[in-house]
Design a protein around this motif. Structure first.
Motif, PDB file in Angstrom:
ATOM      1  N   ASP A 288     -51.100  24.176  80.182  1.00 34.54           N
ATOM      2  CA  ASP A 288     -49.861  23.760  80.846  1.00 34.54           C
ATOM      3  C   ASP A 288     -50.113  22.602  81.802  1.00 34.54           C
ATOM      4  O   ASP A 288     -49.337  21.636  81.854  1.00 34.54           O
ATOM      5  CB  ASP A 288     -49.237  24.938  81.606  1.00 34.54           C
ATOM      6  N   TYR A 289     -51.189  22.700  82.570  1.00 38.58           N
ATOM      7  CA  TYR A 289     -51.532  21.649  83.539  1.00 38.58           C
ATOM      8  C   TYR A 289     -51.745  20.321  82.831  1.00 38.58           C
ATOM      9  O   TYR A 289     -51.203  19.286  83.232  1.00 38.58           O
ATOM     10  CB  TYR A 289     -52.788  22.065  84.305  1.00 38.58           C
ATOM     11  N   LEU A 290     -52.530  20.353  81.764  1.00 35.59           N
ATOM     12  CA  LEU A 290     -52.830  19.126  81.024  1.00 35.59           C
ATOM     13  C   LEU A 290     -51.570  18.550  80.399  1.00 35.59           C
ATOM     14  O   LEU A 290     -51.331  17.333  80.461  1.00 35.59           O
ATOM     15  CB  LEU A 290     -53.871  19.412  79.948  1.00 35.59           C
ATOM     16  N   LEU A 291     -50.741  19.399  79.790  1.00 33.85           N
ATOM     17  CA  LEU A 291     -49.512  18.921  79.160  1.00 33.85           C
ATOM     18  C   LEU A 291     -48.562  18.315  80.188  1.00 33.85           C
ATOM     19  O   LEU A 291     -47.945  17.267  79.947  1.00 33.85           O
ATOM     20  CB  LEU A 291     -48.823  20.067  78.414  1.00 33.85           C
ATOM     21  N   ASP A 292     -48.443  18.972  81.343  1.00 35.60           N
ATOM     22  CA  ASP A 292     -47.536  18.474  82.388  1.00 35.60           C
ATOM     23  C   ASP A 292     -47.985  17.110  82.904  1.00 35.60           C
ATOM     24  O   ASP A 292     -47.168  16.191  83.044  1.00 35.60           O
ATOM     25  CB  ASP A 292     -47.471  19.477  83.549  1.00 35.60           C
ATOM     26  N   LYS A 293     -49.273  16.985  83.203  1.00 41.86           N
ATOM     27  CA  LYS A 293     -49.774  15.722  83.749  1.00 41.86           C
ATOM     28  C   LYS A 293     -49.705  14.602  82.714  1.00 41.86           C
ATOM     29  O   LYS A 293     -49.389  13.454  83.047  1.00 41.86           O
ATOM     30  CB  LYS A 293     -51.214  15.896  84.242  1.00 41.86           C
TER      31      LYS A 293
ATOM     32  N   SER B  93     -47.312   9.633  80.482  1.00 44.97           N
ATOM     33  CA  SER B  93     -46.969   8.892  79.268  1.00 44.97           C
ATOM     34  C   SER B  93     -45.471   8.809  79.021  1.00 44.97           C
ATOM     35  O   SER B  93     -44.944   7.748  78.672  1.00 44.97           O
ATOM     36  CB  SER B  93     -47.661   9.521  78.056  1.00 44.97           C
ATOM     37  N   ARG B  94     -44.766   9.921  79.197  1.00 50.11           N
ATOM     38  CA  ARG B  94     -43.328   9.944  78.926  1.00 50.11           C
ATOM     39  C   ARG B  94     -42.523   9.544  80.155  1.00 50.11           C
ATOM     40  O   ARG B  94     -41.621   8.713  80.096  1.00 50.11           O
ATOM     41  CB  ARG B  94     -42.917  11.336  78.465  1.00 50.11           C
ATOM     42  N   GLY B  95     -42.848  10.165  81.297  1.00 52.52           N
ATOM     43  CA  GLY B  95     -42.117   9.852  82.520  1.00 52.52           C
ATOM     44  C   GLY B  95     -42.557   8.555  83.161  1.00 52.52           C
ATOM     45  O   GLY B  95     -41.862   8.006  84.006  1.00 52.52           O
ATOM     46  N   ARG B  96     -43.754   8.066  82.767  1.00 59.49           N
ATOM     47  CA  ARG B  96     -44.316   6.833  83.309  1.00 59.49           C
ATOM     48  C   ARG B  96     -44.412   6.880  84.834  1.00 59.49           C
ATOM     49  O   ARG B  96     -44.163   5.894  85.530  1.00 59.49           O
ATOM     50  CB  ARG B  96     -43.517   5.616  82.833  1.00 59.49           C
TER      51      ARG B  96
ATOM     52  N   VAL C 223     -40.680   2.031  91.993  1.00 60.92           N
ATOM     53  CA  VAL C 223     -39.654   2.995  91.600  1.00 60.92           C
ATOM     54  C   VAL C 223     -38.344   2.613  92.276  1.00 60.92           C
ATOM     55  O   VAL C 223     -38.319   1.880  93.272  1.00 60.92           O
ATOM     56  CB  VAL C 223     -40.060   4.435  91.975  1.00 60.92           C
ATOM     57  N   GLU C 224     -37.222   3.085  91.738  1.00 57.97           N
ATOM     58  CA  GLU C 224     -35.904   2.688  92.234  1.00 57.97           C
ATOM     59  C   GLU C 224     -35.707   3.020  93.705  1.00 57.97           C
ATOM     60  O   GLU C 224     -35.022   2.302  94.431  1.00 57.97           O
ATOM     61  CB  GLU C 224     -34.825   3.353  91.382  1.00 57.97           C
ATOM     62  N   SER C 225     -36.309   4.111  94.150  1.00 54.86           N
ATOM     63  CA  SER C 225     -36.154   4.505  95.553  1.00 54.86           C
ATOM     64  C   SER C 225     -36.958   3.610  96.491  1.00 54.86           C
ATOM     65  O   SER C 225     -36.787   3.666  97.698  1.00 54.86           O
ATOM     66  CB  SER C 225     -36.590   5.957  95.733  1.00 54.86           C
ATOM     67  N   GLY C 226     -37.824   2.799  95.899  1.00 55.88           N
ATOM     68  CA  GLY C 226     -38.677   1.948  96.719  1.00 55.88           C
ATOM     69  C   GLY C 226     -39.924   2.642  97.223  1.00 55.88           C
ATOM     70  O   GLY C 226     -40.746   2.040  97.900  1.00 55.88           O
ATOM     71  N   GLN C 227     -40.079   3.940  96.892  1.00 56.92           N
ATOM     72  CA  GLN C 227     -41.227   4.716  97.326  1.00 56.92           C
ATOM     73  C   GLN C 227     -42.211   4.862  96.174  1.00 56.92           C
ATOM     74  O   GLN C 227     -42.004   5.651  95.267  1.00 56.92           O
ATOM     75  CB  GLN C 227     -40.779   6.103  97.823  1.00 56.92           C
ATOM     76  N   GLY C 228     -43.274   4.094  96.187  1.00 53.95           N
ATOM     77  CA  GLY C 228     -44.294   4.231  95.157  1.00 53.95           C
ATOM     78  C   GLY C 228     -44.089   3.307  93.973  1.00 53.95           C
ATOM     79  O   GLY C 228     -43.230   2.415  93.984  1.00 53.95           O
ATOM     80  N   LEU C 229     -44.875   3.543  92.926  1.00 51.77           N
ATOM     81  CA  LEU C 229     -44.863   2.706  91.741  1.00 51.77           C
ATOM     82  C   LEU C 229     -44.735   3.568  90.492  1.00 51.77           C
ATOM     83  O   LEU C 229     -45.060   4.752  90.501  1.00 51.77           O
ATOM     84  CB  LEU C 229     -46.159   1.889  91.655  1.00 51.77           C
ATOM     85  N   ARG C 230     -44.256   2.983  89.426  1.00 47.20           N
ATOM     86  CA  ARG C 230     -44.211   3.647  88.131  1.00 47.20           C
ATOM     87  C   ARG C 230     -44.786   2.712  87.081  1.00 47.20           C
ATOM     88  O   ARG C 230     -44.962   1.513  87.315  1.00 47.20           O
ATOM     89  CB  ARG C 230     -42.779   4.030  87.760  1.00 47.20           C
TER      90      ARG C 230
END
Length: 331
Positions: free
Chosen positions: A53-58, A63-66, A292-299
């Motif tokens: 589960d951990y590996l799939l989530d990360k 990859s999908r959520g970028r 990211v759209e919120s301006g907090q962090g990167l994607r």
């Protein structure tokens, strides 16, 4: 992150080190993506539902959520097996491995906040919590190290030496007490991973030193720095350290480990941006990060195409397997 090469009774583990934010969790997710992109049988498999589960989530998050996986806040244990084709040392009359033979590199990950490694002074006396003591135990039991060096963090913060020197000193104390310091050196093999090659500042530093090339069989034309030139790039990037202490990282590696057991790799967990319509790398449009759209962090801007993420693991696997009585050597 301890890893064991199996089978064989001489198997030892691999531990992952790095400053906070150096990308330990992202590296794991990128490893899964990179294996999926390879045209061979190498794969990573969970040993229990929680680890899967951990590996799939990360992996999905990257990859999908970028989005970059959230950094670890507590110490947790997970278990996987990296599986792939095998070449075994055999008797002269049987040169080929049996059909169905597999190399299995056991990965027992103790995922811990990066700041845990930098506790100085009397930190060893403060490792009362069982999970923290297990982490130190895993370092002493391992025989391989993946050390993540983040040149961007080093430019902004300059604490790579802090996060290497303290655990090395504690580890050496344990190994010396156990009479396992070979010629005054630790018995480990070390893969030094220079991360964030996708960052334009790192790429341009490598280009300015004429260290960048393109693999002749790469249909996309992505930039690469050979493993032979990676140490040179490391030295150049050390000069931008905010604290000025980054060169001490290289000195410590030489003091604590046998030089022939250290290999440098230039890596990126996300790779470079590539326009899917053109399907070729553009040197003038290579950044694969966006705010990211919120301006907090990167994607991640485009597809995730990890660079040199699998290779350090397989290099360590080969080194550990070469010392294994079973003689299992990953291709």
């Amino acid at each position: 992150m301890p890893v064991e090469v199996t089978p064989g009774q001489g198997s030892h583990g691999i531990s992952m080190w790095g400053a906070p934010g150096s990308g330990k969790t992202t590296f794991l997710a990128a490893l899964s993506v990179a294996l999926s992109r390879r045209n061979d049988d190498w794969k990573i498999i969970g040993s229990d539902p929680a680890s899967t589960d951990y590996l799939l989530d990360k992996t999905k998050e990257l990859s999908r959520g970028r989005l970059f996986p959230e950094a670890s806040k507590v110490v947790e244990r997970y278990h996987w097996t990296l599986m792939g084709p095998t070449t075994k040392k055999t008797r002269w009359w049987r040169r080929k491995p049996k059909i169905g033979d597999q190399t299995r590199i056991r990965i027992n990950m103790i995922d811990a906040p990066g700041g845990l490694y930098a506790q100085g002074g009397r930190a060893a006396e403060d490792l009362v919590d069982l999970r923290q003591r297990e982490l130190l135990d895993s370092l002493a039991q391992g025989r391989g190290i993946v050390f993540l060096f983040d040149p961007i963090r080093e430019f902004k913060v300059g604490d790579a030496f802090d996060h290497l020197h303290a655990p090395l000193t504690r580890l050496a104390e344990r190994m010396l007490a156990a009479d396992e310091m070979e010629d005054g050196k630790l018995p480990h093999h070390v893969a030094v991973c220079i991360t964030k090659f996708d960052d334009r500042r790192v790429l341009e530093t490598a280009m300015g030193r004429h260290l960048v090339g393109v693999e002749p069989d790469d249909p996309y034309g992505f930039p690469r720095v050979s493993d032979e030139d990676a140490r040179t790039l490391f030295r150049e990037l050390c000069r931008i350290s905010r604290s000025g202490d980054a060169e001490l990282v290289l000195n410590d590696l030489g003091k604590f480990f046998h030089p022939e057991r250290i290999q440098f790799f230039v890596t990126s967990s996300i790779g470079f941006f590539m326009d899917r319509r053109r399907n070729v790398f553009d040197w003038d449009d290579s950044e694969n990060l966006l705010p990211v759209e919120s301006g907090q962090g990167l994607r991640v801007r485009g597809q995730v195409r990890p660079i040199n993420v699998v290779e350090p693991m397989l290099w360590l696997g080969r080194r550990l397997a070469a010392a294994d009585p079973a003689g299992v050597i990953p291709r």
